[in-house]
Design a protein around this motif. Structure first.
Motif, PDB file in Angstrom:
ATOM      1  N   GLU A   4       0.802  -1.203   0.000  1.00 44.53           N
ATOM      2  CA  GLU A   4       0.000   0.000   0.000  1.00 44.53           C
ATOM      3  C   GLU A   4       0.841   1.263   0.000  1.00 44.53           C
ATOM      4  OE1 GLU A   4      -2.833  -0.180   3.104  1.00 44.53           O
ATOM      5  OE2 GLU A   4      -3.836  -1.903   2.270  1.00 44.53           O
ATOM      6  N   ARG A   5       2.077   1.174   0.410  1.00 49.52           N
ATOM      7  CA  ARG A   5       2.895   2.370   0.526  1.00 49.52           C
ATOM      8  C   ARG A   5       4.026   2.415  -0.481  1.00 49.52           C
ATOM      9  NH1 ARG A   5       0.439   5.718   3.749  1.00 49.52           N
ATOM     10  NH2 ARG A   5      -0.358   4.811   5.640  1.00 49.52           N
ATOM     11  N   GLY A   6       4.504   1.265  -0.899  1.00 46.99           N
ATOM     12  CA  GLY A   6       5.770   1.247  -1.638  1.00 46.99           C
ATOM     13  C   GLY A   6       6.885   1.135  -0.623  1.00 46.99           C
ATOM     14  N   ASP A   7       8.004   0.498  -0.979  1.00 51.78           N
ATOM     15  CA  ASP A   7       9.113   0.336  -0.053  1.00 51.78           C
ATOM     16  C   ASP A   7       9.809   1.660   0.153  1.00 51.78           C
ATOM     17  OD1 ASP A   7       8.636  -2.334   0.125  1.00 51.78           O
ATOM     18  OD2 ASP A   7       9.887  -2.824  -1.609  1.00 51.78           O
ATOM     19  N   GLU A   8      10.503   1.768   1.319  1.00 59.27           N
ATOM     20  CA  GLU A   8      11.255   2.983   1.626  1.00 59.27           C
ATOM     21  C   GLU A   8      12.331   3.232   0.577  1.00 59.27           C
ATOM     22  OE1 GLU A   8       9.485   4.924   4.503  1.00 59.27           O
ATOM     23  OE2 GLU A   8      11.538   5.465   4.102  1.00 59.27           O
ATOM     24  N   LEU A 521      22.830  14.493   2.565  1.00 61.62           N
ATOM     25  CA  LEU A 521      22.264  15.319   1.507  1.00 61.62           C
ATOM     26  C   LEU A 521      22.495  14.789   0.099  1.00 61.62           C
ATOM     27  CD1 LEU A 521      23.032  18.935   2.766  1.00 61.62           C
ATOM     28  CD2 LEU A 521      20.799  17.854   2.586  1.00 61.62           C
ATOM     29  N   ILE A 522      23.576  14.027  -0.110  1.00 61.68           N
ATOM     30  CA  ILE A 522      23.920  13.624  -1.472  1.00 61.68           C
ATOM     31  C   ILE A 522      23.815  12.113  -1.669  1.00 61.68           C
ATOM     32  CG2 ILE A 522      25.760  13.589  -3.208  1.00 61.68           C
ATOM     33  CD1 ILE A 522      26.677  16.298  -2.059  1.00 61.68           C
ATOM     34  N   LYS A 523      24.501  11.339  -0.824  1.00 59.37           N
ATOM     35  CA  LYS A 523      24.472   9.887  -1.018  1.00 59.37           C
ATOM     36  C   LYS A 523      24.610   9.171   0.325  1.00 59.37           C
ATOM     37  CE  LYS A 523      26.426   6.200  -3.853  1.00 59.37           C
ATOM     38  NZ  LYS A 523      27.464   5.798  -4.808  1.00 59.37           N
ATOM     39  N   MET A 524      23.520   8.554   0.756  1.00 55.62           N
ATOM     40  CA  MET A 524      23.549   7.811   2.015  1.00 55.62           C
ATOM     41  C   MET A 524      24.435   6.571   1.913  1.00 55.62           C
ATOM     42  SD  MET A 524      19.776   7.857   3.751  1.00 55.62           S
ATOM     43  CE  MET A 524      19.285   9.240   4.791  1.00 55.62           C
ATOM     44  N   LYS A 534      24.873  -1.297  11.827  1.00 57.32           N
ATOM     45  CA  LYS A 534      24.813  -2.741  12.043  1.00 57.32           C
ATOM     46  C   LYS A 534      24.711  -3.465  10.708  1.00 57.32           C
ATOM     47  CE  LYS A 534      22.471  -2.639  16.559  1.00 57.32           C
ATOM     48  NZ  LYS A 534      21.244  -3.033  17.293  1.00 57.32           N
ATOM     49  N   PRO A 535      25.252  -4.680  10.608  1.00 60.21           N
ATOM     50  CA  PRO A 535      25.197  -5.429   9.343  1.00 60.21           C
ATOM     51  C   PRO A 535      23.776  -5.639   8.826  1.00 60.21           C
ATOM     52  CG  PRO A 535      26.749  -6.461  10.855  1.00 60.21           C
ATOM     53  CD  PRO A 535      26.048  -5.386  11.634  1.00 60.21           C
ATOM     54  N   ASP A 536      22.811  -5.835   9.722  1.00 57.03           N
ATOM     55  CA  ASP A 536      21.446  -6.104   9.262  1.00 57.03           C
ATOM     56  C   ASP A 536      20.696  -4.844   8.835  1.00 57.03           C
ATOM     57  OD1 ASP A 536      21.442  -5.188  11.853  1.00 57.03           O
ATOM     58  OD2 ASP A 536      19.683  -6.345  12.464  1.00 57.03           O
ATOM     59  N   LEU A 537      21.345  -3.672   8.935  1.00 51.77           N
ATOM     60  CA  LEU A 537      20.690  -2.421   8.539  1.00 51.77           C
ATOM     61  C   LEU A 537      21.228  -1.848   7.239  1.00 51.77           C
ATOM     62  CD1 LEU A 537      20.413  -0.496  11.943  1.00 51.77           C
ATOM     63  CD2 LEU A 537      18.617  -1.712  10.718  1.00 51.77           C
ATOM     64  N   LYS A 538      22.096  -2.599   6.550  1.00 51.16           N
ATOM     65  CA  LYS A 538      22.707  -2.025   5.354  1.00 51.16           C
ATOM     66  C   LYS A 538      21.682  -1.727   4.264  1.00 51.16           C
ATOM     67  CE  LYS A 538      24.236  -6.664   3.960  1.00 51.16           C
ATOM     68  NZ  LYS A 538      25.425  -7.514   3.772  1.00 51.16           N
ATOM     69  N   GLY A 539      20.507  -2.335   4.342  1.00 48.55           N
ATOM     70  CA  GLY A 539      19.453  -2.076   3.359  1.00 48.55           C
ATOM     71  C   GLY A 539      18.861  -0.679   3.458  1.00 48.55           C
ATOM     72  N   ILE A 540      19.098   0.050   4.564  1.00 52.79           N
ATOM     73  CA  ILE A 540      18.520   1.394   4.719  1.00 52.79           C
ATOM     74  C   ILE A 540      19.292   2.430   3.925  1.00 52.79           C
ATOM     75  CG2 ILE A 540      17.697   0.851   7.044  1.00 52.79           C
ATOM     76  CD1 ILE A 540      19.912   2.759   8.100  1.00 52.79           C
ATOM     77  N   LEU A 541      20.467   2.076   3.420  1.00 52.06           N
ATOM     78  CA  LEU A 541      21.317   3.054   2.752  1.00 52.06           C
ATOM     79  C   LEU A 541      20.899   3.233   1.295  1.00 52.06           C
ATOM     80  CD1 LEU A 541      24.804   2.074   4.228  1.00 52.06           C
ATOM     81  CD2 LEU A 541      23.296   3.930   4.935  1.00 52.06           C
ATOM     82  N   GLY A 542      19.854   4.012   1.084  1.00 56.58           N
ATOM     83  CA  GLY A 542      19.450   4.343  -0.275  1.00 56.58           C
ATOM     84  C   GLY A 542      20.386   5.391  -0.849  1.00 56.58           C
TER      85      GLY A 542
END
Length: 703
Positions: A4-8, A521-524, A534-542
């Motif tokens: 319903e939202r689309g992924d982050e 501001l430019i590249k996370m 943390k290793p399990d959070l690397k997916g948050i780096l858009g």
């Protein structure tokens, strides 16, 4: 929620489908009929519906999407074709970013000849400024009211955001999408040129290029209505369907000296609160760069925290310092109002009585020369004891800037506080405090709460030809300037906390500041951020950072502020992975005082593996959900009541559309063929014994 939202990490409307129109032959592979008809627009950002206690704002399409013939509007005169002359309404407008303003949108809002809008980004940024926010941000939820400084309420004295058009707070009954990709914008313009351009003042001939936008919202009217519907669904339905969600996230906070996070600080313990907001907003969903409105201040705050932690005698200071990063402040102070509520209800380690003073960093990147303005509450000056403390606070800040390339000046006693988290604390208790900004009166920021509040707005510039790694490490003038502000703030906090030593050694690091500006501001997804999470959070780096508070938490910004703060103020401890992840089972870990995080670490120079390690810090998260939802007071005027509607799908596409006459002819022919087929089938079925009888064997003889 994902459907319903689309992924982050992905924009709504993104798709892997290919493009195909007669204008662009050979651009599609495969046999799908849909792919041969439609061009999906993959890089779009929608305007969505938000609701509060009394209103709904934003945009939506009809349940099956809205369709219209495309017309490109690059100057105001082009609107005449859409609003009056064009023979093929409704129109879907491709609007030049420089015309995306209140005057134009109010014209379009009042007509049935417009079915939607696709907005291209103006490049360069509109020179006159563009802010879809309010002229008086968070009006009615700060400290000034009919009971407290009524002469300052509703921005009567100072209009803080004079370029604010209020567009973000209007309700549009047609979809509005932002086109983020210039190539897609060009494809639409080419389709328009090939099929839709008026010839000699008369309408173009069919087929015409059309656009369809899908952004139907489930919630309507107000937060009161949608939350009541949620409640009814949850009570009586086996499969409840939620129609809206409260805006929520987490505040990030830490202390200079560790405190028991599950207990209570002694009443005698004095704490200085340093605060900033970490969220922003714009007209379009999850497009919130917030360079000046949020990032400049919280990056300065983080740098000041690092500088102060490096002082040699911080653990023996008379007063503690609490570094606080509030979420949801754009929407009527969600984060700060929740922290004040928790302090009042004894749900937080600190009480309001523990607060010695309050220092807030607001917008600080667009200084005129070296001047930084100190704003105080004029009503507090009437209280003698508070006045003395505020005077002391101002003197310490001013003295801390001596020898630095920053000049601190008082904004004046006759002017109220700018929109700030400090106002929510003043509503609860008289606290001496100051808000630091780059503006004396109205904002310097001409792109407040807009998609143009980008790195360019705070004059971040890099030499051409740098690699991503070189850009990360390149110290910009903006980074140097913010590091100077952070140095002054850190030295002032040291003095406020009772420090007596020379402060010349307390120095913010411009290299750290430039890394943070690049990451936020430019590249996370950069090497430094990769090494500290943390290793399990690397997916948050858009790739492209956005700082909208959202409804799924924690958002990327919250996670990263948490781990950057831990990295800058924490200590690397010699613990194994198991010990770090389970501090309860580790002797002398003091889990009530510290938080432990097992982070990825940097890449080993001689291999592709990382060298992880354990970080001990005082960084914590606390809930940033408006008390209105805890209390189920959805119509509250005391607390924020903002919710976000749910939706089924968000997408956009273009295609060629035939004339009504041809559609009717096609329909009639189709019906005729159907009727003929039915009659033929009936006739064949009725005469089947004749038509399909088995012929007799000619050699057979009958007797």
């Amino acid at each position: 929620r994902g459907t319903e939202r689309g992924d982050e990490g992905a924009r709504p409307g993104q798709s892997t489908q290919c493009w195909a129109l007669p204008s662009f032959p050979g651009s599609c592979q495969g046999n799908s009929v849909e792919r041969k008809i439609y061009i999906p627009l993959n890089k779009t950002a929608p305007c969505v519906r938000l609701l509060n206690a009394t209103h709904q704002i934003g945009c939506q399409s009809s349940i099956s999407g809205d369709t219209g013939v495309i017309h490109v509007v690059e100057k105001e005169e082009d609107l005449n074709w859409v609003l009056a002359d064009g023979p093929h309404p409704p129109y879907m407008i491709l609007l030049d970013g420089n015309l995306f303003n209140r005057k134009v949108l109010m014209q379009l809002k009042g007509t049935s000849r417009v079915s939607g809008l696709a907005v291209s980004i103006a490049k360069p940024n509109p020179p006159q400024g563009f802010s879809p926010g309010l002229k008086c941000p968070n009006d009615g939820f700060g400290v000034y009211s009919k009971d407290y400084g009524p002469q300052y309420a509703h921005c009567n004295t100072t209009v803080w955001n004079p370029v604010g058009s209020g567009l973000s707070y209007e309700d549009f009954d047609f979809p509005i999408f932002l086109l983020e990709d210039a190539n897609e914008t060009q494809v639409i313009k080419q389709c328009y040129q090939d099929h839709n351009v008026p010839r000699d003042g008369s309408g173009p001939e069919y087929p015409l290029c059309a656009m369809q936008l899908f952004s139907h919202m489930h919630a309507v009217t107000s937060t009161v209505t949608c939350m009541r519907r949620n409640s009814i669904q949850n009570t009586f339905s086996i499969n409840p369907e939620t129609v809206c969600d409260p805006l929520l996230d987490y505040n990030v906070w830490s202390t200079l000296q560790p405190i028991n996070s599950s207990g209570k600080v002694d009443r005698e313990q004095e704490v200085i609160i340093v605060a900033t907001r970490i969220d922003s907003h714009s007209f379009f969903w999850n497009i919130a760069p917030g360079a000046e409105s949020a990032v400049s201040s919280f990056v300065t705050h983080l740098a000041a925290a690092e500088a102060l932690h490096k002082a040699s005698d911080v653990h023996s200071l008379q007063r503690n310092v609490m570094f606080t990063f509030f979420q949801g402040e754009t929407f009527d102070y969600i984060g700060s109002s929740r922290m004040v509520y928790d302090m009042e209800k004894d749900k937080f380690p600190l009480r309001l009585d523990n607060i010695h003073s309050f220092v807030e960093l607001n917008q600080v990147a667009l200084r005129n020369g070296s001047v930084l303005w100190m704003h105080t509450d004029p009503v507090s000056w009437m209280n003698e004891s508070v006045q003395t403390q505020v005077r002391n606070l101002l003197d310490i800040l001013s003295n801390s800037s001596v020898g630095a390339n920053v000049t601190l000046q008082e904004a004046g006693y006759s002017q109220p506080l700018p929109p700030s988290s400090f106002q929510r604390f003043l509503r609860a208790r008289h606290i001496p405090g100051v808000v630091l900004t780059d503006h004396q009166a109205a904002f310097q920021n001409r792109y407040y709460q807009s998609m143009y509040d980008t790195p360019e707005n705070i004059r971040m510039q890099y030499p051409e030809g740098l690699s991503p790694e070189e850009t990360l490490e390149y110290v910009t003038d903006t980074a140097k300037s913010l590091a100077e502000v952070a140095t002054v703030v850190a030295r002032a906090l040291y003095r406020l906390a009772g420090g007596a030593n020379n402060t010349s050694a307390i120095q913010a690091d411009p290299k750290t500041v430039t890394r943070m500006l690049y990451g936020f501001l430019i590249k996370m997804n950069n090497s430094w951020f990769q090494s500290i999470i943390k290793p399990d959070l690397k997916g948050i780096l858009g790739d492209v950072p956005q700082h909208y508070v959202a409804v799924s938490s924690p958002v990327n910004t919250t996670y990263l502020v948490h781990y950057v703060l831990a990295n800058l103020t924490g200590t690397v401890v010699n613990l194994t992975k198991e010990e770090c992840l389970n501090p309860d089972k580790t002797p002398n870990a003091e889990k009530e005082l510290y938080d432990y995080a097992w982070v990825q670490g940097s890449l080993d120079p001689n291999s592709t593996t990382r060298v992880p390690y354990c970080v001990r810090s005082t960084v914590r998260l606390s809930k940033a959900l408006s008390p209105a939802f805890e209390l189920r007071q959805w119509g509250s005027t005391e607390y924020s009541t903002w919710t976000e509607s749910r939706w089924k799908e968000i997408r956009a596409r273009i295609f060629l559309v035939a004339s009504k006459e041809l559609e009717i002819i096609t329909l009639v022919v189709g019906i005729a063929i159907l009727v003929f087929s039915l009659l033929a089938t009936h006739f064949i079925n009725a005469k089947a014994d004749v038509l399909f009888s088995i012929p007799r064997d000619p050699g057979a003889v009958a007797y």
